[in-house]
Design a protein around this motif. Structure first.
Motif: not given
Length: 172
Positions: A62-71, A102-119
């Motif tokens: 969870i990041k604010d719009t300036s990029g600061k991570v709060i979770h 809100a961001i979800v990052e998935l890592r597997y081997s050399n593969s990387f996927a990400v999805s995010s949404e605003l709240f």
């Protein structure tokens, strides 16, 4: 007289070797949350070409719009073909009001996927009917406290009056 408008922009980066995809959806009733409450979101992990029972590392941010991570938290999950689940994250009491990602990052081997949404983190709003009831309860408690204080004052004054009259009779 210049007018400047800003709009949040989310960029999602994925690896060139696509073995997984991930999708994040914040439930509509959680698009606005109050500090100290829970954000609920649905994550869907899709195994595109990693083989069955792939062990993936999933990171939640969870990041604010300036990029600061709060979770930030992580977990390992096994994905056969597709895995959908609800994820709950408590928004810290100290979180400022405003827009977050809100961001979800998935890592597997050399593969990387990400999805995010605003709240948005918003101030707690008390419905007018509850606010009126709370005000009535507070007034009622104050009324009873005043009655109790008045009664106590009368008892104290009576006791002082009796003590003074006994001393007068003693000296007469």
């Amino acid at each position: 007289g210049e007018i400047t408008k800003t709009a949040p922009l989310l960029m999602e980066v994925e690896s060139t070797q696509t073995l997984f995809d991930v999708k994040l959806d914040i439930l509509s009733e959680y698009k606005q949350v109050v500090p100290g409450t829970t954000l609920r979101m649905q994550a869907t992990l899709i195994n595109i070409g990693a083989g069955k029972n792939a062990n993936v590392e999933v990171t939640y941010l969870i990041k604010d719009t300036s990029g600061k991570v709060i979770h930030e938290s992580s977990e390992s999950l096994i994905v056969e073909q597709q895995l959908s689940y609800l994820k709950e994250i408590k928004i810290p009491e100290w979180a400022s009001l405003g827009d977050y990602i809100a961001i979800v990052e998935l890592r597997y081997s050399n593969s990387f996927a990400v999805s995010s949404e605003l709240f948005r983190v918003v101030e707690k709003v008390v419905p007018p009917a509850l606010a009126e009831k709370a005000r009535e309860n507070a007034l009622s408690k104050m009324y009873y406290a005043l009655i109790a204080a008045g009664s106590l004052a009368i008892v104290i004054l009576y006791a002082i009056s009796r003590a003074v009259s006994k001393k007068r009779k003693k000296y007469e």
